[in-house]
Design an enzyme around this catalytic site. Structure first.
Site, PDB file in Angstrom:
ATOM      1  N   ASN A  98      -3.731  -7.126  -0.872  1.00  0.00           N
ATOM      2  CA  ASN A  98      -5.174  -7.351  -0.769  1.00  0.00           C
ATOM      3  C   ASN A  98      -5.674  -6.982   0.620  1.00  0.00           C
ATOM      4  O   ASN A  98      -4.959  -7.131   1.610  1.00  0.00           O
ATOM      5  CB  ASN A  98      -5.507  -8.816  -1.069  1.00  0.00           C
ATOM      6  N   HIS A 115      -1.699  -2.887   2.364  1.00  0.00           N
ATOM      7  CA  HIS A 115      -2.681  -1.835   2.114  1.00  0.00           C
ATOM      8  C   HIS A 115      -3.814  -1.867   3.118  1.00  0.00           C
ATOM      9  O   HIS A 115      -4.880  -1.288   2.880  1.00  0.00           O
ATOM     10  CB  HIS A 115      -3.231  -1.969   0.677  1.00  0.00           C
TER      11      HIS A 115
HETATM   12  C1  BV8 Z   1      -0.150   5.823  -4.526  1.00  0.00           C
HETATM   13  C2  BV8 Z   1      -6.292  -0.456  -0.702  1.00  0.00           C
HETATM   14  C3  BV8 Z   1      -0.526   6.826  -6.605  1.00  0.00           C
HETATM   15  C4  BV8 Z   1      -7.557   0.280  -0.877  1.00  0.00           C
HETATM   16  C5  BV8 Z   1      -4.923   0.094  -2.644  1.00  0.00           C
HETATM   17  C6  BV8 Z   1       1.615   9.488  -4.858  1.00  0.00           C
HETATM   18  C7  BV8 Z   1       2.228   8.756  -5.871  1.00  0.00           C
HETATM   19  C8  BV8 Z   1       3.143   7.760  -5.585  1.00  0.00           C
HETATM   20  C9  BV8 Z   1       3.504   7.496  -4.264  1.00  0.00           C
HETATM   21  C10 BV8 Z   1       2.903   8.220  -3.256  1.00  0.00           C
HETATM   22  C11 BV8 Z   1       1.951   9.184  -3.552  1.00  0.00           C
HETATM   23  N1  BV8 Z   1       1.516   9.681  -2.379  1.00  0.00           N
HETATM   24  C12 BV8 Z   1       2.124   9.064  -1.357  1.00  0.00           C
HETATM   25  C13 BV8 Z   1       3.022   8.185  -1.849  1.00  0.00           C
HETATM   26  C14 BV8 Z   1       3.926   7.391  -1.017  1.00  0.00           C
HETATM   27  C15 BV8 Z   1       3.706   5.922  -1.241  1.00  0.00           C
HETATM   28  C16 BV8 Z   1       4.313   5.164  -0.088  1.00  0.00           C
HETATM   29  O1  BV8 Z   1       3.662   4.989   0.937  1.00  0.00           O
HETATM   30  N2  BV8 Z   1       5.514   4.758  -0.339  1.00  0.00           N
HETATM   31  C17 BV8 Z   1       6.211   3.991   0.630  1.00  0.00           C
HETATM   32  C18 BV8 Z   1       7.305   3.282  -0.166  1.00  0.00           C
HETATM   33  C19 BV8 Z   1       6.774   4.908   1.676  1.00  0.00           C
HETATM   34  N3  BV8 Z   1       2.298   5.623  -1.317  1.00  0.00           N
HETATM   35  C20 BV8 Z   1       1.915   4.844  -2.303  1.00  0.00           C
HETATM   36  O2  BV8 Z   1       2.664   4.303  -3.094  1.00  0.00           O
HETATM   37  C21 BV8 Z   1       0.446   4.707  -2.502  1.00  0.00           C
HETATM   38  N4  BV8 Z   1       0.323   4.752  -3.924  1.00  0.00           N
HETATM   39  O3  BV8 Z   1      -0.587   6.788  -3.961  1.00  0.00           O
HETATM   40  O4  BV8 Z   1      -0.056   5.721  -5.884  1.00  0.00           O
HETATM   41  C22 BV8 Z   1      -1.012   6.273  -7.855  1.00  0.00           C
HETATM   42  C23 BV8 Z   1      -2.275   6.597  -8.250  1.00  0.00           C
HETATM   43  C24 BV8 Z   1      -2.746   6.071  -9.433  1.00  0.00           C
HETATM   44  C25 BV8 Z   1      -1.939   5.220 -10.201  1.00  0.00           C
HETATM   45  C26 BV8 Z   1      -0.659   4.895  -9.763  1.00  0.00           C
HETATM   46  C27 BV8 Z   1      -0.167   5.413  -8.581  1.00  0.00           C
HETATM   47  C28 BV8 Z   1      -0.090   3.403  -1.996  1.00  0.00           C
HETATM   48  C29 BV8 Z   1      -1.510   3.330  -2.503  1.00  0.00           C
HETATM   49  C30 BV8 Z   1      -2.207   2.024  -2.131  1.00  0.00           C
HETATM   50  C31 BV8 Z   1      -3.616   2.123  -2.681  1.00  0.00           C
HETATM   51  N5  BV8 Z   1      -4.505   1.139  -2.046  1.00  0.00           N
HETATM   52  N6  BV8 Z   1      -5.774  -0.765  -2.033  1.00  0.00           N
HETATM   53  C32 BV8 Z   1      -8.648  -0.665  -1.286  1.00  0.00           C
HETATM   54  O5  BV8 Z   1      -8.379  -1.843  -1.611  1.00  0.00           O
HETATM   55  O6  BV8 Z   1      -9.781  -0.212  -1.254  1.00  0.00           O
HETATM   56  S1  BV8 Z   1      -4.322  -0.207  -4.170  1.00  0.00           S
HETATM   57  C33 BV8 Z   1      -5.056  -1.477  -4.972  1.00  0.00           C
HETATM   58  O7  BV8 Z   1      -4.198  -1.760  -6.056  1.00  0.00           O
HETATM   59  C34 BV8 Z   1      -5.194  -2.801  -4.222  1.00  0.00           C
HETATM   60  O8  BV8 Z   1      -4.494  -2.870  -3.001  1.00  0.00           O
HETATM   61  C35 BV8 Z   1      -4.568  -3.712  -5.213  1.00  0.00           C
HETATM   62  O9  BV8 Z   1      -4.114  -4.891  -4.685  1.00  0.00           O
HETATM   63  C36 BV8 Z   1      -3.453  -2.846  -5.636  1.00  0.00           C
HETATM   64  C37 BV8 Z   1      -2.582  -3.307  -6.757  1.00  0.00           C
HETATM   65  O10 BV8 Z   1      -3.379  -3.836  -7.703  1.00  0.00           O
HETATM   66  P1  BV8 Z   1      -3.295  -5.437  -7.898  1.00  0.00           P
HETATM   67  O11 BV8 Z   1      -3.438  -6.104  -6.570  1.00  0.00           O
HETATM   68  O12 BV8 Z   1      -2.095  -5.745  -8.680  1.00  0.00           O
HETATM   69  O13 BV8 Z   1      -4.615  -5.682  -8.676  1.00  0.00           O
HETATM   70  P2  BV8 Z   1      -4.853  -5.328 -10.216  1.00  0.00           P
HETATM   71  O14 BV8 Z   1      -6.319  -5.395 -10.434  1.00  0.00           O
HETATM   72  O15 BV8 Z   1      -4.090  -4.102 -10.567  1.00  0.00           O
HETATM   73  O16 BV8 Z   1      -4.137  -6.519 -10.994  1.00  0.00           O
HETATM   74  C38 BV8 Z   1      -4.633  -7.831 -10.844  1.00  0.00           C
HETATM   75  C39 BV8 Z   1      -3.546  -8.708 -11.431  1.00  0.00           C
HETATM   76  O17 BV8 Z   1      -3.940 -10.054 -11.243  1.00  0.00           O
HETATM   77  C40 BV8 Z   1      -3.392  -8.492 -12.918  1.00  0.00           C
HETATM   78  O18 BV8 Z   1      -2.005  -8.475 -13.231  1.00  0.00           O
HETATM   79  C41 BV8 Z   1      -4.066  -9.720 -13.522  1.00  0.00           C
HETATM   80  O19 BV8 Z   1      -3.428 -10.128 -14.723  1.00  0.00           O
HETATM   81  C42 BV8 Z   1      -3.812 -10.736 -12.462  1.00  0.00           C
HETATM   82  N7  BV8 Z   1      -4.792 -11.816 -12.386  1.00  0.00           N
HETATM   83  C43 BV8 Z   1      -6.116 -11.791 -12.710  1.00  0.00           C
HETATM   84  N8  BV8 Z   1      -6.648 -13.010 -12.470  1.00  0.00           N
HETATM   85  C44 BV8 Z   1      -5.659 -13.802 -11.967  1.00  0.00           C
HETATM   86  C45 BV8 Z   1      -4.487 -13.038 -11.906  1.00  0.00           C
HETATM   87  N9  BV8 Z   1      -3.312 -13.536 -11.460  1.00  0.00           N
HETATM   88  C46 BV8 Z   1      -3.297 -14.820 -11.057  1.00  0.00           C
HETATM   89  N10 BV8 Z   1      -4.400 -15.612 -11.067  1.00  0.00           N
HETATM   90  C47 BV8 Z   1      -5.590 -15.132 -11.511  1.00  0.00           C
HETATM   91  N11 BV8 Z   1      -6.670 -15.923 -11.539  1.00  0.00           N
END
Ligand code: BV8
Length: 241
Positions: A98, A115
């Site tokens: 987050n 992030h």
């Molecule tokens: C990436 C910041 C591509 C921005 C976000 C290309 C592909 C893969 C990897 C790479 C790539 N290019 C470069 C890389 C390398 C890699 C890297 O750095 N690796 C390291 C190991 C060296 N880079 C990455 O992995 C980047 N990823 O490019 O992926 C891609 C594209 C599309 C689809 C898949 C993959 C990193 C990217 C980071 C992106 N930045 N945020 C901003 O916020 O503006 S991501 C964004 O998603 C948020 O940070 C968020 O937190 C994150 C994950 O989502 P969640 O937090 O899980 O939120 P979500 O809505 O998905 O789910 C909510 C959950 O809560 C649900 O399960 C729901 O059931 C639950 N829930 C709901 N209510 C409740 C609850 N749980 C409990 N209580 C409740 N009340």
């Protein structure tokens, strides 16, 4: 629930991984929930370097809208429970995806913002220049660095790399000793690194606990899956809760 509470009470080393779900009960839209959409844009299309390159003002309007919304949000019992857990755990690390800063606001100290932060800006000309700016709404929009260059949100976009320093801190925490518990709360566990850290717990004798109303990839490997809201479940897991 009792098994987890006992395990946490006796735990010396705990890692917690959170996502947008732990902020949901503070009124913060999740990424993939229905309210996550903004003006019918998909966050995956806006939170990218390409979108910023194409239309910095539009991307900044989205971030400014989120910042205004977040400025009114308070930590919820999920954030507070995790801050309490840190107080009673000798070795503790909170890894959050987050960008809302609510964990720190609730008193969590050992927090890694994997992030980045929506409250921090970075110069697009000199990326090492980063500063905090909590003004809402931002004016001018898009904001500029004092050097005159365009500023960007200091967050990790899709297609960008995580800050290696954060990665090293996390790896160091895991190699310093096997966590007694890894708690994964409120994340769809989309990214491989999130799944890997969760998996790590199951390989080193720790208990992997998931808190989420829905199943995720982590559910398949978790020892305990507590289906429900983090704001309701987490306070019950922490001794004082
Ligand atoms: C990436 C910041 C591509 C921005 C976000 C290309 C592909 C893969 C990897 C790479 C790539 N290019 C470069 C890389 C390398 C890699 C890297 O750095 N690796 C390291 C190991 C060296 N880079 C990455 O992995 C980047 N990823 O490019 O992926 C891609 C594209 C599309 C689809 C898949 C993959 C990193 C990217 C980071 C992106 N930045 N945020 C901003 O916020 O503006 S991501 C964004 O998603 C948020 O940070 C968020 O937190 C994150 C994950 O989502 P969640 O937090 O899980 O939120 P979500 O809505 O998905 O789910 C909510 C959950 O809560 C649900 O399960 C729901 O059931 C639950 N829930 C709901 N209510 C409740 C609850 N749980 C409990 N209580 C409740 N009340």
């Amino acid at each position: 629930m009792d098994r987890v509470r006992e395990k946490l009470a006796a735990a010396r080393r705990v890692a917690v991984i959170t996502g947008a779900g732990v902020s949901a009960e503070s009124g913060v839209p999740t990424f993939r929930g229905k309210e996550g959409l903004w003006r019918n844009f998909n966050p995956m299309e806006l939170a990218t370097p390409e979108a910023f390159e194409r239309d910095a003002k539009l991307v900044w309007e989205w971030y400014d809208w989120r910042r205004e919304l977040l400025a009114k949000c308070q930590p919820n019992p999920a954030h507070e429970a995790l801050a309490q857990l840190e107080e009673v755990t000798p070795h503790y690390l909170l890894i959050t995806q987050n960008v809302d800063g609510l964990h720190a606001l609730a008193g969590s100290r050992a927090v890694i913002e994997l992030h980045g932060s929506i409250w921090r800006l970075r110069c697009t000309r000199e990326p090492f220049r980063e500063w905090e700016d909590r003004t809402t709404p931002l004016d001018p929009l898009p904001p500029q660095c004092e050097c005159g260059a365009l500023a960007r949100p200091a967050v990790v976009w899709f297609g960008e790399y995580l800050d290696p320093a954060n990665f090293e801190r996390i790896e160091a925490f895991f190699s310093a000793g096997a966590p007694d518990v890894v708690l994964v709360a409120g994340t769809s566990a989309l990214f491989p690194y999130i799944q890997n850290w969760a998996f790590h717990a199951t390989q080193t004798g720790g208990m992997l606990v998931e808190v989420n109303p829905e199943p995720t990839p982590v559910s398949d490997i978790a020892h305990v899956t507590l289906m429900g809201k983090a704001g309701e479940i987490l306070p019950k897991l922490i001794r004082e809760g």
